[in-house]
Design an enzyme around this catalytic site. Structure first.
Site, PDB file in Angstrom:
ATOM      1  N   CYS A 135       9.473   1.793   3.435  1.00  0.00           N
ATOM      2  CA  CYS A 135      10.394   0.711   3.802  1.00  0.00           C
ATOM      3  C   CYS A 135      11.795   1.244   4.002  1.00  0.00           C
ATOM      4  O   CYS A 135      12.629   0.572   4.590  1.00  0.00           O
ATOM      5  CB  CYS A 135      10.399  -0.371   2.744  1.00  0.00           C
ATOM      6  SG  CYS A 135      11.150   0.191   1.230  1.00  0.00           S
ATOM      7  N   LYS A 141      -0.886  -7.081  -9.078  1.00  0.00           N
ATOM      8  CA  LYS A 141      -1.986  -7.154  -8.098  1.00  0.00           C
ATOM      9  C   LYS A 141      -1.658  -6.087  -7.058  1.00  0.00           C
ATOM     10  O   LYS A 141      -0.840  -6.296  -6.169  1.00  0.00           O
ATOM     11  CB  LYS A 141      -2.010  -8.555  -7.478  1.00  0.00           C
ATOM     12  CG  LYS A 141      -3.308  -8.991  -6.858  1.00  0.00           C
ATOM     13  CD  LYS A 141      -3.780  -8.184  -5.679  1.00  0.00           C
ATOM     14  CE  LYS A 141      -2.986  -8.335  -4.428  1.00  0.00           C
ATOM     15  NZ  LYS A 141      -3.379  -7.352  -3.360  1.00  0.00           N
ATOM     16  N   PHE A 147       0.806  -1.215   0.000  1.00  0.00           N
ATOM     17  CA  PHE A 147       0.000   0.000   0.000  1.00  0.00           C
ATOM     18  C   PHE A 147       0.842   1.270   0.000  1.00  0.00           C
ATOM     19  O   PHE A 147       0.377   2.328  -0.386  1.00  0.00           O
ATOM     20  CB  PHE A 147      -0.924   0.017   1.241  1.00  0.00           C
ATOM     21  CG  PHE A 147      -0.244   0.437   2.515  1.00  0.00           C
ATOM     22  CD1 PHE A 147      -0.089   1.786   2.815  1.00  0.00           C
ATOM     23  CD2 PHE A 147       0.277  -0.498   3.403  1.00  0.00           C
ATOM     24  CE1 PHE A 147       0.572   2.191   3.976  1.00  0.00           C
ATOM     25  CE2 PHE A 147       0.930  -0.102   4.563  1.00  0.00           C
ATOM     26  CZ  PHE A 147       1.078   1.254   4.835  1.00  0.00           C
ATOM     27  N   GLU A 181       8.972  -4.175  13.128  1.00  0.00           N
ATOM     28  CA  GLU A 181       8.795  -3.095  12.150  1.00  0.00           C
ATOM     29  C   GLU A 181       7.466  -2.413  12.489  1.00  0.00           C
ATOM     30  O   GLU A 181       6.399  -3.009  12.322  1.00  0.00           O
ATOM     31  CB  GLU A 181       8.750  -3.636  10.721  1.00  0.00           C
ATOM     32  CG  GLU A 181       8.670  -2.507   9.701  1.00  0.00           C
ATOM     33  CD  GLU A 181       8.458  -2.987   8.264  1.00  0.00           C
ATOM     34  OE1 GLU A 181       7.722  -3.965   8.042  1.00  0.00           O
ATOM     35  OE2 GLU A 181       9.032  -2.356   7.356  1.00  0.00           O
ATOM     36  N   SER A 223       5.381  -6.979   3.286  1.00  0.00           N
ATOM     37  CA  SER A 223       5.932  -7.287   4.606  1.00  0.00           C
ATOM     38  C   SER A 223       6.675  -8.633   4.595  1.00  0.00           C
ATOM     39  O   SER A 223       6.451  -9.482   3.722  1.00  0.00           O
ATOM     40  CB  SER A 223       4.807  -7.304   5.638  1.00  0.00           C
ATOM     41  OG  SER A 223       3.827  -8.229   5.244  1.00  0.00           O
ATOM     42  N   GLU A 265      -4.970  -3.764  -1.919  1.00  0.00           N
ATOM     43  CA  GLU A 265      -6.419  -3.509  -1.891  1.00  0.00           C
ATOM     44  C   GLU A 265      -6.748  -2.226  -1.138  1.00  0.00           C
ATOM     45  O   GLU A 265      -7.881  -1.763  -1.174  1.00  0.00           O
ATOM     46  CB  GLU A 265      -7.156  -4.714  -1.280  1.00  0.00           C
ATOM     47  CG  GLU A 265      -6.798  -5.065   0.158  1.00  0.00           C
ATOM     48  CD  GLU A 265      -5.559  -5.958   0.301  1.00  0.00           C
ATOM     49  OE1 GLU A 265      -4.568  -5.753  -0.444  1.00  0.00           O
ATOM     50  OE2 GLU A 265      -5.570  -6.846   1.170  1.00  0.00           O
TER      51      GLU A 265
HETATM   52  P1  NAD Z   1       1.579  -6.564   3.000  1.00  0.00           P
HETATM   53  O1  NAD Z   1       2.613  -7.623   3.058  1.00  0.00           O
HETATM   54  O2  NAD Z   1       0.476  -6.587   3.979  1.00  0.00           O
HETATM   55  O3  NAD Z   1       0.885  -6.558   1.549  1.00  0.00           O
HETATM   56  C1  NAD Z   1       1.643  -6.591   0.364  1.00  0.00           C
HETATM   57  C2  NAD Z   1       0.834  -7.290  -0.714  1.00  0.00           C
HETATM   58  O4  NAD Z   1       0.619  -8.659  -0.322  1.00  0.00           O
HETATM   59  C3  NAD Z   1      -0.538  -6.674  -0.944  1.00  0.00           C
HETATM   60  O5  NAD Z   1      -0.801  -6.667  -2.325  1.00  0.00           O
HETATM   61  C4  NAD Z   1      -1.476  -7.600  -0.193  1.00  0.00           C
HETATM   62  O6  NAD Z   1      -2.756  -7.679  -0.785  1.00  0.00           O
HETATM   63  C5  NAD Z   1      -0.779  -8.938  -0.274  1.00  0.00           C
HETATM   64  N1  NAD Z   1      -1.008  -9.771   0.917  1.00  0.00           N
HETATM   65  C6  NAD Z   1      -1.198  -9.332   2.193  1.00  0.00           C
HETATM   66  N2  NAD Z   1      -1.352 -10.394   3.022  1.00  0.00           N
HETATM   67  C7  NAD Z   1      -1.248 -11.494   2.265  1.00  0.00           C
HETATM   68  C8  NAD Z   1      -1.302 -12.899   2.559  1.00  0.00           C
HETATM   69  N3  NAD Z   1      -1.476 -13.333   3.798  1.00  0.00           N
HETATM   70  N4  NAD Z   1      -1.142 -13.750   1.534  1.00  0.00           N
HETATM   71  C9  NAD Z   1      -0.933 -13.313   0.287  1.00  0.00           C
HETATM   72  N5  NAD Z   1      -0.881 -12.012  -0.042  1.00  0.00           N
HETATM   73  C10 NAD Z   1      -1.018 -11.111   0.924  1.00  0.00           C
HETATM   74  O7  NAD Z   1       2.371  -5.160   3.052  1.00  0.00           O
HETATM   75  P2  NAD Z   1       1.754  -3.719   3.156  1.00  0.00           P
HETATM   76  O8  NAD Z   1       1.244  -3.513   4.538  1.00  0.00           O
HETATM   77  O9  NAD Z   1       0.872  -3.435   2.012  1.00  0.00           O
HETATM   78  O10 NAD Z   1       3.083  -2.844   2.948  1.00  0.00           O
HETATM   79  C11 NAD Z   1       3.955  -2.520   3.986  1.00  0.00           C
HETATM   80  C12 NAD Z   1       5.110  -3.483   4.033  1.00  0.00           C
HETATM   81  O11 NAD Z   1       5.810  -3.464   2.796  1.00  0.00           O
HETATM   82  C13 NAD Z   1       6.157  -3.099   5.074  1.00  0.00           C
HETATM   83  O12 NAD Z   1       6.609  -4.265   5.711  1.00  0.00           O
HETATM   84  C14 NAD Z   1       7.276  -2.474   4.254  1.00  0.00           C
HETATM   85  O13 NAD Z   1       8.549  -2.538   4.834  1.00  0.00           O
HETATM   86  C15 NAD Z   1       7.202  -3.297   3.018  1.00  0.00           C
HETATM   87  N6  NAD Z   1       7.805  -2.618   1.895  1.00  0.00           N
HETATM   88  C16 NAD Z   1       9.034  -3.056   1.494  1.00  0.00           C
HETATM   89  C17 NAD Z   1       9.673  -2.418   0.451  1.00  0.00           C
HETATM   90  C18 NAD Z   1      11.026  -2.882   0.005  1.00  0.00           C
HETATM   91  O14 NAD Z   1      11.420  -2.520  -1.083  1.00  0.00           O
HETATM   92  N7  NAD Z   1      11.734  -3.662   0.774  1.00  0.00           N
HETATM   93  C19 NAD Z   1       9.062  -1.350  -0.204  1.00  0.00           C
HETATM   94  C20 NAD Z   1       7.789  -0.943   0.219  1.00  0.00           C
HETATM   95  C21 NAD Z   1       7.171  -1.602   1.273  1.00  0.00           C
END
Ligand code: NAD
Length: 507
Positions: free
Chosen positions: A281, A173, A149, A382, A226, A176
């Site tokens: 991040c 994808k 997000f 985090e 994450s 959401e």
């Molecule tokens: P998230 O992991 O909750 O979601 C990321 C994606 O995975 C979304 O599209 C979501 O719909 C999907 N998703 C969520 N739960 C899932 C599950 N159980 N099974 C399958 N798919 C699932 O992350 P977020 O809250 O949207 O974003 C924040 C996180 O992203 C933080 O941990 C941040 O550090 C990380 N991030 C990392 C970088 C990097 O380059 N290292 C960059 C941006 C964000």
């Protein structure tokens, strides 16, 4: 109520979605739209469109693909503010920050405009007598992107410009929580002349993700999100034989040596810790004060933070916006209590910060937790919000050890006036991206972005040269057009001919 759908085969795809998600304006807490959640059938439809488009797209000349990318570059420039508005309305970050996000995504489109140069292979004439060898880089097929997000435009743009420039077709994808930016980008990609089916969007949650991970026609998956989800993505997709890069969580340390310009360092800590409400991040989430400079840093940060304007992203005066959802806000806020109960001290309490916004918004002002130690949850977790932890250590060695033991390894920064210390930090620090007097060292588009340890699963970083490698596979071709027709069968392993191996005369 606005409905956000999928984008399949060059147009919006309005299916009979059985499941939906709610999208909110985080600065008011009011629902702004409803997003369709893809079932397996909708993911399959998007992948089928991408698969059908692949043969013609990979056969499209580099010149034509480059033209489309140049056209896309112009369209993103023209519509930068529109994309920014969508980001502000669904993510909540302030408009200037959203503009920065679009600019950093645009950089990757510009890098991808040089695809003809980036796809060049190598050629060796006369490797053996009359035998030439050259290498090719070829696209993989249908590739998918699963994005978080916190950068609803930039992270998709880390992926798709290079994925399609290299001749693949792409199915992202988006999160959401803020799905509209990807839909708008899909319209721009179509307007740029990219054929239908090359770029498709499926909206949804883990149901869509799990179908992507096991779909037999998807060759590779890029993920950003994450760490726990990244591990699931990496293990499942790799088990299915797909190429995977999964970039994930972070705990970025900003080390301040006593010889640094502490005014500069305090400003940097504020922008890196509280910009985008800490939902980056590459946010600095741990400030490491070395050799007794902690008190002065705290005082300087306190006096500057007191004047920070926290309010809706639509107000040009706002410097920090709300958190993305009410649940996330509550989770972030709970760490203040956790920190206190662990023995840390709340030096700046964001719950008391003046908010110039709608009371229904998901607000939390900037927070600084002092006297944090390595065993505390506020240090190990985090938090992903405007909560900066301050750890005090005696030496640079202590700071390097702390970072090494932390487990993540996305970014790390040092603030110092000592070139020798900076050079040592650069060499020894256990992180993939390093800043020297730069608090948020996100590499420019012609380098690659990626962390180490629990911040990345996979081998290749995203965008830049690694991005080109991730979305292509290498082929080496050995060819002979001389001495054809001599009809001599040899069963020995092909190697350089004896005459090629002969010692030079006179030796
Ligand atoms: P998230 O992991 O909750 O979601 C990321 C994606 O995975 C979304 O599209 C979501 O719909 C999907 N998703 C969520 N739960 C899932 C599950 N159980 N099974 C399958 N798919 C699932 O992350 P977020 O809250 O949207 O974003 C924040 C996180 O992203 C933080 O941990 C941040 O550090 C990380 N991030 C990392 C970088 C990097 O380059 N290292 C960059 C941006 C964000």
């Amino acid at each position: 109520m606005k409905r956000i759908t999928h984008w399949i085969d060059g147009k919006p795809f309005v299916g009979d979605a059985e499941r939906h998600g709610k999208v909110f304006d985080p600065s008011t807490g009011v629902q702004s739209s409803e997003v369709d959640f893809a079932s397996d059938a909708e993911v399959d439809a998007a992948v089928a469109a991408a698969k059908a488009a692949f043969p013609a797209w990979r056969a499209t000349s580099l010149a034509k693909r480059t033209n489309a990318l140049f056209a896309l570059r112009e369209l993103v420039v023209v519509h930068a503010s529109d994309i920014g508005d969508l980001i502000v309305s669904e993510h909540g970050k302030v408009k200037s920050d959203a503009a920065g996000e679009v600019a950093r995504g645009l950089e990757v489109v510009e890098f991808a405009c040089g695809i003809a140069q980036l796809m060049k292979g190598e050629f060796s004439e006369n490797a053996s007598t009359g035998v030439n060898v050259h290498s090719l880089r070829q696209p993989l097929g249908v590739v998918a992107g699963i994005t978080p997000f916190n950068f609803p435009a930039m992270v998709p743009m880390w992926m798709f410009p290079l994925a399609i420039a290299t001749g693949n077709t792409f199915v992202p994808k988006p999160s959401e929580k803020d799905p509209s930016a990807s839909m708008f980008l899909a319209e721009l990609v179509a307007e740029a002349g990219v054929p239908n089916g090359v770029f498709n969007v499926v909206q949804g949650d883990r149901v869509a993700v799990d179908r992507i991970l096991t779909h037999p026609d998807i060759a590779a998956v890029s993920f950003v999100g994450s760490t726990n989800v990244a591990r699931h993505i990496y293990e499942t997709a790799a088990h299915e034989g797909k190429r995977v890069q999964a970039l994930c969580g972070a705990k970025n340390h900003m080390v301040v040596l006593p010889d640094a310009d502490l005014g500069d360092a305090a400003d940097a800590a504020i922008s890196a810790g509280f910009g985008s409400a800490g939902e980056r991040c590459m946010a600095a989430s741990v400030l490491v004060a070395v050799g007794g400079c902690g008190d002065e840093l705290v005082e300087r940060i306190k006096s500057r933070v007191a004047h920070l304007t926290v309010g809706p992203g639509t107000n040009p005066a706002s410097e920090m916006g709300p958190l993305v959802t009410s649940e996330h806000r509550d989770r972030v806020e709970s760490y203040l209590g956790v920190g206190e109960s662990e023995g840390a001290k709340i030096a700046i309490d964001g719950r008391d910060h003046d908010i110039s916004g709608d009371p229904g918004g998901y607000w939390l002002g900037p927070c600084l937790i002092d006297n944090v130690t390595e065993d505390m949850k506020v240090y190990t977790d985090e938090i992903f919000g405007p909560v900066l932890s301050l750890v005090r250590v005696d030496t640079l060695d202590d700071a390097l050890g702390l970072i090494d033991r932390n487990g993540y390894g996305n970014g790390a920064a040092i603030f110092t006036g000592d070139g020798g210390a900076a050079q040592r930090f650069e060499t020894e620090v256990d992180a993939g991206m390093v800043g020297i007097n730069v608090a948020i060292p996100v590499p420019v588009a012609y380098y690659s972005f990626g962390g180490w340890n629990s911040s990345l699963f996979g081998d290749l970083h995203v965008y830049g040269p690694d991005g080109v490698k991730f979305y292509t596979r290498g082929k080496a071709v050995t060819s002979r057009w001389q001495n054809i027709g001599q009809h001599h069968a040899s069963l020995s392993f092909p190697s350089a001919t004896p005459s090629d191996r002969a010692k030079p005369q006179g030796t």
